[in-house]
Design a protein around this motif. Structure first.
Motif, PDB file in Angstrom:
ATOM      1  N   THR A 260       0.842  -1.193   0.000  1.00  0.00           N
ATOM      2  CA  THR A 260       0.000   0.000   0.000  1.00  0.00           C
ATOM      3  C   THR A 260       0.879   1.245   0.000  1.00  0.00           C
ATOM      4  OG1 THR A 260      -1.947   1.062   1.006  1.00  0.00           O
ATOM      5  CG2 THR A 260      -0.267   0.202   2.512  1.00  0.00           C
ATOM      6  N   LEU A 369     -10.175   8.392  -2.344  1.00  0.00           N
ATOM      7  CA  LEU A 369      -9.588   7.877  -3.592  1.00  0.00           C
ATOM      8  C   LEU A 369     -10.663   7.698  -4.661  1.00  0.00           C
ATOM      9  CD1 LEU A 369      -6.938   5.174  -2.532  1.00  0.00           C
ATOM     10  CD2 LEU A 369      -6.550   7.504  -3.324  1.00  0.00           C
ATOM     11  N   ILE A 370     -11.818   7.166  -4.256  1.00  0.00           N
ATOM     12  CA  ILE A 370     -12.920   6.966  -5.211  1.00  0.00           C
ATOM     13  C   ILE A 370     -13.435   8.318  -5.708  1.00  0.00           C
ATOM     14  CG2 ILE A 370     -15.301   6.147  -5.436  1.00  0.00           C
ATOM     15  CD1 ILE A 370     -14.497   3.841  -3.523  1.00  0.00           C
ATOM     16  N   ALA A 372     -11.703  10.887  -6.043  1.00  0.00           N
ATOM     17  CA  ALA A 372     -10.671  11.434  -6.940  1.00  0.00           C
ATOM     18  C   ALA A 372     -10.637  10.711  -8.284  1.00  0.00           C
ATOM     19  CB  ALA A 372      -9.304  11.350  -6.266  1.00  0.00           C
ATOM     20  N   GLY A 373     -11.486   9.678  -8.451  1.00  0.00           N
ATOM     21  CA  GLY A 373     -11.602   9.007  -9.733  1.00  0.00           C
ATOM     22  C   GLY A 373     -10.750   7.771  -9.908  1.00  0.00           C
ATOM     23  N   TYR A 374     -10.148   7.272  -8.829  1.00  0.00           N
ATOM     24  CA  TYR A 374      -9.312   6.074  -8.958  1.00  0.00           C
ATOM     25  C   TYR A 374     -10.176   4.829  -9.152  1.00  0.00           C
ATOM     26  CZ  TYR A 374      -5.161   8.727  -7.730  1.00  0.00           C
ATOM     27  OH  TYR A 374      -4.120   9.614  -7.732  1.00  0.00           O
ATOM     28  N   ASP A 375      -9.612   3.877  -9.878  1.00  0.00           N
ATOM     29  CA  ASP A 375     -10.320   2.642 -10.200  1.00  0.00           C
ATOM     30  C   ASP A 375     -10.646   1.856  -8.940  1.00  0.00           C
ATOM     31  OD1 ASP A 375      -9.520  -0.557 -11.014  1.00  0.00           O
ATOM     32  OD2 ASP A 375     -11.087   0.447 -12.161  1.00  0.00           O
ATOM     33  N   THR A 378      -8.216  -0.886  -7.958  1.00  0.00           N
ATOM     34  CA  THR A 378      -6.992  -0.387  -7.335  1.00  0.00           C
ATOM     35  C   THR A 378      -7.227  -0.143  -5.852  1.00  0.00           C
ATOM     36  OG1 THR A 378      -6.318   0.679  -9.400  1.00  0.00           O
ATOM     37  CG2 THR A 378      -5.258   1.451  -7.376  1.00  0.00           C
ATOM     38  N   VAL A 379      -8.359   0.477  -5.544  1.00  0.00           N
ATOM     39  CA  VAL A 379      -8.707   0.739  -4.139  1.00  0.00           C
ATOM     40  C   VAL A 379      -8.856  -0.581  -3.384  1.00  0.00           C
ATOM     41  CG1 VAL A 379     -10.380   1.818  -2.594  1.00  0.00           C
ATOM     42  CG2 VAL A 379      -9.827   2.904  -4.782  1.00  0.00           C
TER      43      VAL A 379
END
Length: 414
Positions: A260, A369-370, A372-375, A378-379
């Protein structure tokens, strides 16, 4: 060694230890090497033989390979002893014997101390509820009645009922050697779908300014990488890659390792902290004090590792304590309740009207994170979730993804 024995061992791993299909070949690989090493010596199941083989491996293989071999061989020896004793095996006749045997079984399977305490709590509670019935008289009906009792009379949550069931399943399978079936009629506790509490970045900053300096760094690492409380406190020097900006979580929930994030903003303060920790380490070595506890069987395989810098805690306790499992003194990490209390006190001082705790920082990490548009995958990997559905809960609390929705009230001229 008969191939049929290896086949039964594989079935044992799959049925009772849920070893993944792609890992089975490695378990078999190490067991076969172990058997070949002793050339079918009758004493190959003895503790001394196992210890000598581990020392042989330690001189020739990397530590991670020795750990892998130890897991396979430990379970194989346990399986063989179980099979050899099955003919003369008697079920424990009283509850103290059951609890002792269960404790031993939990440690053979490398369950964490927290898991051990939880399982033993439920078994003790079950024994009191079923008193004066002896363990060898128990069956599926008793489990069914107890789980229903928890739901109806104690009004426990679905998660708590599930926890009790898993503890009893372990008891019946691994200690009493009884399969339990027919639990369809159990009254299930109600499943409450609660959304996790999430703090905004400004709220986190507002809370952390009241957290004492020695604990603030822990909170920043937890939020910066989505760590669980225990994962942060159990970090060792070798787990932190400052140059790579990453943290390796060893034996996290479900006994899984994962990689991480190490927040770049944390690194300068972390480096200063490590310098202070190094001073404590050097002081311990100068005074010839006991080292840190090591996971599983590493203490036997690497007797000197407990006093090596790489294995030292990132967040060591200022005081020595005694291991509840081995009764051996050592330098342990900071106690969880210490950090929890510091955070709750800071939350109170901040005046933020949310029911938050240390784990809320992990929820906030995932949600931000979500947003901010992260997959989502990945999270999931960063959090160490086995199922994507567990990670998906954060999509329900990610507010920025919903800002494009305009309330119909805003279109009315009232």
């Amino acid at each position: 060694m008969d191939q049929e024995v290896y086949g039964r061992y594989i079935n044992y791993l799959q049925k009772y230890h849920k070893i993944k299909e792609n890992h089975l070949s490695w378990y078999l690989h190490w067991v076969k090497k172990y058997i070949n090493y002793w050339n079918n010596d009758k004493n190959y199941l003895k503790d001394d033989s196992i210890r000598r083989y581990f020392q042989f491996l330690a001189d020739r293989y990397e530590p991670w390979q020795v750990e892998q071999a130890a897991a396979a061989i430990r379970l194989f020896v346990h399986y063989m002893n179980k099979m050899e004793n099955s003919a003369k095996l008697q079920k424990p006749g009283n509850w103290p014997e059951v609890l002792d045997k269960m404790k031993s079984e939990l440690r053979v399977q490398s369950k964490s101390y927290r898991t051990e305490k939880t399982y033993l709590y439920w078994v003790r509670d079950f024994s009191r509820w079923r008193n004066p019935k002896n363990p060898d008289q128990l069956g599926s009906d008793d489990v069914r009645a107890y789980l229903t009792h928890l739901s109806i009379n104690r009004n426990i949550s679905f998660a708590t009922q599930k926890q009790a069931f898993i503890a009893l399943l372990f008891l019946f399978r691994h200690v009493l050697n009884i399969e339990i079936n027919g639990l369809e009629s159990v009254v299930r506790a109600r499943v409450n779908r609660k959304l996790p509490v999430v703090l905004s970045p400004s709220e986190i900053s507002g809370i952390l300014q009241y957290v004492p300096e020695e604990y603030r760094l822990m909170c920043r690492i937890i939020y910066g990488g989505g760590l669980r409380l225990s994962e942060c406190l159990e970090l060792r020097v070798k787990d932190v890659d400052i140059d790579g900006g990453s943290i390796i979580i060893r034996s996290g929930k479900g006994n899984k390792d994962r990689l991480t994030l190490l927040s770049r903003s944390v690194i300068p303060d972390l480096q200063k902290h490590i310098v202070k920790v190094r001073q404590l380490y050097e002081s311990d070595r100068l005074e010839k004090l006991p080292g840190v506890p090591l996971p599983f069987a590493l203490q036997k395989k690497y007797p000197q590792a407990s006093t090596e810098w790489n294995w030292f805690w990132i967040f060591p306790s200022p005081r020595f304590s005694v291991c509840p499992r081995t009764n051996q003194p050592g330098r342990f990490h900071v106690f969880p309740s210490t950090l929890q209390h510091a955070f709750h006190e800071a939350l109170r001082k901040s005046g933020i009207p949310k029911k938050a705790g240390i784990h809320t920082l992990r929820h906030s990490f995932a949600t931000h994170l979500i947003e901010a548009g992260y997959d989502i995958r990945t999270v999931q990997e960063l959090l160490g979730h086995s199922n994507l559905s567990t990670t998906m809960i954060y999509t329900h609390v990610a507010t920025k993804n919903k800002l494009s929705v305009i309330s119909p009230m805003d279109k009315m001229d009232i």
